[in-house]
Write a protein that holds these residues in place. Structure first.
Motif, PDB file in Angstrom:
ATOM      1  N   LEU A 133       0.849  -1.184   0.000  1.00 29.43           N
ATOM      2  CA  LEU A 133       0.000   0.000   0.000  1.00 29.43           C
ATOM      3  C   LEU A 133       0.886   1.235   0.000  1.00 29.43           C
ATOM      4  CD1 LEU A 133      -2.711  -1.087   2.606  1.00 29.43           C
ATOM      5  CD2 LEU A 133      -2.894  -1.085   0.122  1.00 29.43           C
ATOM      6  N   GLU A 134       0.538   2.193  -0.824  1.00 25.78           N
ATOM      7  CA  GLU A 134       1.335   3.419  -0.951  1.00 25.78           C
ATOM      8  C   GLU A 134       0.869   4.448   0.078  1.00 25.78           C
ATOM      9  OE1 GLU A 134       1.187   5.487  -4.759  1.00 25.78           O
ATOM     10  OE2 GLU A 134       3.370   5.261  -4.867  1.00 25.78           O
ATOM     11  N   VAL A 135       1.830   4.971   0.838  1.00 28.12           N
ATOM     12  CA  VAL A 135       1.491   5.939   1.880  1.00 28.12           C
ATOM     13  C   VAL A 135       2.353   7.196   1.756  1.00 28.12           C
ATOM     14  CG1 VAL A 135       0.831   4.098   3.483  1.00 28.12           C
ATOM     15  CG2 VAL A 135       3.162   5.011   3.555  1.00 28.12           C
ATOM     16  N   ILE A 164      -8.571   0.478   7.571  1.00 26.69           N
ATOM     17  CA  ILE A 164      -7.272   0.199   8.205  1.00 26.69           C
ATOM     18  C   ILE A 164      -6.801   1.428   8.966  1.00 26.69           C
ATOM     19  CG2 ILE A 164      -4.868  -0.438   7.781  1.00 26.69           C
ATOM     20  CD1 ILE A 164      -5.825  -1.803   5.201  1.00 26.69           C
ATOM     21  N   GLN A 165      -6.449   1.219  10.226  1.00 22.42           N
ATOM     22  CA  GLN A 165      -5.959   2.300  11.061  1.00 22.42           C
ATOM     23  C   GLN A 165      -4.432   2.386  10.948  1.00 22.42           C
ATOM     24  OE1 GLN A 165      -7.903   4.446  12.803  1.00 22.42           O
ATOM     25  NE2 GLN A 165      -9.693   3.397  11.936  1.00 22.42           N
ATOM     26  N   LEU A 166      -3.940   3.525  10.488  1.00 20.65           N
ATOM     27  CA  LEU A 166      -2.506   3.737  10.377  1.00 20.65           C
ATOM     28  C   LEU A 166      -2.007   4.519  11.587  1.00 20.65           C
ATOM     29  CD1 LEU A 166      -2.260   4.736   6.607  1.00 20.65           C
ATOM     30  CD2 LEU A 166      -1.802   2.504   7.616  1.00 20.65           C
ATOM     31  N   GLU A 167      -0.823   4.156  12.062  1.00 15.07           N
ATOM     32  CA  GLU A 167      -0.262   4.824  13.235  1.00 15.07           C
ATOM     33  C   GLU A 167       0.491   6.085  12.838  1.00 15.07           C
ATOM     34  OE1 GLU A 167       2.108   2.089  15.409  1.00 15.07           O
ATOM     35  OE2 GLU A 167       0.473   0.676  15.789  1.00 15.07           O
ATOM     36  N   GLY A 168       0.485   7.059  13.754  1.00 15.48           N
ATOM     37  CA  GLY A 168       1.228   8.292  13.515  1.00 15.48           C
ATOM     38  C   GLY A 168       0.628   9.122  12.396  1.00 15.48           C
ATOM     39  N   VAL A 170       0.626   9.085   9.216  1.00 15.23           N
ATOM     40  CA  VAL A 170       0.789   8.314   7.982  1.00 15.23           C
ATOM     41  C   VAL A 170      -0.569   8.229   7.304  1.00 15.23           C
ATOM     42  CG1 VAL A 170       1.530   6.132   6.965  1.00 15.23           C
ATOM     43  CG2 VAL A 170       2.631   6.966   9.058  1.00 15.23           C
ATOM     44  N   VAL A 171      -0.641   8.566   6.013  1.00 15.18           N
ATOM     45  CA  VAL A 171      -1.918   8.545   5.294  1.00 15.18           C
ATOM     46  C   VAL A 171      -1.754   7.836   3.956  1.00 15.18           C
ATOM     47  CG1 VAL A 171      -2.743  10.667   6.372  1.00 15.18           C
ATOM     48  CG2 VAL A 171      -1.456  10.798   4.231  1.00 15.18           C
ATOM     49  N   PHE A 172      -2.881   7.301   3.473  1.00 17.45           N
ATOM     50  CA  PHE A 172      -2.883   6.705   2.146  1.00 17.45           C
ATOM     51  C   PHE A 172      -2.909   7.801   1.093  1.00 17.45           C
ATOM     52  CE2 PHE A 172      -4.879   3.118   4.520  1.00 17.45           C
ATOM     53  CZ  PHE A 172      -3.864   2.196   4.294  1.00 17.45           C
ATOM     54  N   LEU A 173      -2.312   7.519  -0.059  1.00 18.60           N
ATOM     55  CA  LEU A 173      -2.224   8.522  -1.116  1.00 18.60           C
ATOM     56  C   LEU A 173      -3.478   8.594  -1.966  1.00 18.60           C
ATOM     57  CD1 LEU A 173       1.361   8.446  -2.623  1.00 18.60           C
ATOM     58  CD2 LEU A 173       0.244  10.282  -1.419  1.00 18.60           C
ATOM     59  N   GLU A 174      -4.095   7.461  -2.218  1.00 16.67           N
ATOM     60  CA  GLU A 174      -5.211   7.421  -3.145  1.00 16.67           C
ATOM     61  C   GLU A 174      -6.540   7.230  -2.424  1.00 16.67           C
ATOM     62  OE1 GLU A 174      -5.043   3.830  -5.576  1.00 16.67           O
ATOM     63  OE2 GLU A 174      -3.498   3.066  -4.241  1.00 16.67           O
ATOM     64  N   ASP A 175      -7.611   7.180  -3.216  1.00 17.63           N
ATOM     65  CA  ASP A 175      -8.935   6.908  -2.682  1.00 17.63           C
ATOM     66  C   ASP A 175      -8.889   5.578  -1.940  1.00 17.63           C
ATOM     67  OD1 ASP A 175     -11.601   6.614  -2.177  1.00 17.63           O
ATOM     68  OD2 ASP A 175     -12.128   6.021  -4.215  1.00 17.63           O
ATOM     69  N   THR A 176      -9.408   5.552  -0.720  1.00 18.06           N
ATOM     70  CA  THR A 176      -9.272   4.352   0.124  1.00 18.06           C
ATOM     71  C   THR A 176     -10.415   3.363  -0.039  1.00 18.06           C
ATOM     72  OG1 THR A 176     -10.303   5.568   1.942  1.00 18.06           O
ATOM     73  CG2 THR A 176      -7.895   5.526   1.862  1.00 18.06           C
TER      74      THR A 176
END
Length: 225
Positions: A133-135, A164-168, A170-176
């Motif tokens: 997954l790209e973040v 999905i819960q990301l720590e800190g 950190v975010v996904f780049l695209e539509d989730t």
């Protein structure tokens, strides 16, 4: 995220022949570049690089690269491209990209599942649709992996990126709204259709009946004679 140390020397010659000489000496031709920074033509010890690769994904490793240019300048870098021989897989050339430790970067993180899905326990098949997954995050916050608990997944259930819960920070780049993991129903093999034996049997019976009728007619004719 763990950071690694690596030393590089300034390389004064370029081209295929000097590169082959370097590799024969156990060194690897390299180049360092980045946004708003000076480009360096370098060489590094191949064994030192291999030791780093044993400890993590080469494209997710954060390296403090010491450039021995008379000042021993330290550059925070990541690997941009690694060229290998198509047959032997020996290293041929490596590109380092200097990063700003205060600026977010884009990187791909591997997906890892944990637990046994309910659907798998009753015969389903767990399918990881996205293995990376790209973040977007700061270099110091790059996660080593994204762990997904699949225990509660039943047959036909899925987990989307937005769940999905990301720590800190950190975010996904695209539509989730896309599937990352799902549990599929097992494929049912269709049984081959049985041949229509009954039809063939009926045809056979008709043939026998016809033969019997002809035999009876012949017998009656013999009696009259």
């Amino acid at each position: 995220m763990e950071q690694f140390e690596l030393t590089a020397n300034i390389r004064k010659t370029t081209g295929n022949s000097p590169a082959r000489v370097l590799r024969s000496e156990g060194k690897l031709p390299a180049v360092l570049y980045g946004r708003g920074t000076e480009t360096f033509i370098l060489s590094i010890n191949t064994i030192d690089l291999e030791q780093i690769f044993k400890k993590g994904n080469p494209y997710q490793v954060l390296i403090n690269l010491t450039v021995e240019d008379g000042k021993n300048t330290i550059k925070p870098v990541m690997i941009k491209e690694l060229q290998t021989h198509p047959l032997t897989q020996d290293f041929l050339h490596i590109d380092f990209y200097e990063i700003d430790m205060k600026r977010k970067i884009t990187t791909s993180i591997p997906v890892v599942t944990t637990g046994i899905a309910k659907g798998v326990e009753i015969g389903g098949i767990l399918q990881i649709v996205r293995r990376e997954l790209e973040v977007l995050c700061l270099p110091t916050e790059i996660p080593e992996r994204i762990v997904i608990d699949v225990t509660e997944l039943d047959m036909g259930d899925s987990i989307h990126a937005q769940e999905i819960q990301l720590e800190g920070d950190v975010v996904f780049l695209e539509d989730t709204n896309f599937t990352v993991v799902t549990v599929l129903a097992p494929k049912i093999e269709e049984e081959p259709e049985e041949e229509e034996e009954e039809v063939e049997g009926e045809e056979g019976e008709e043939g026998v009946e016809g033969e019997e009728g002809a035999a009876e007619e012949e017998a009656e004719g013999d009696k009259k004679e």
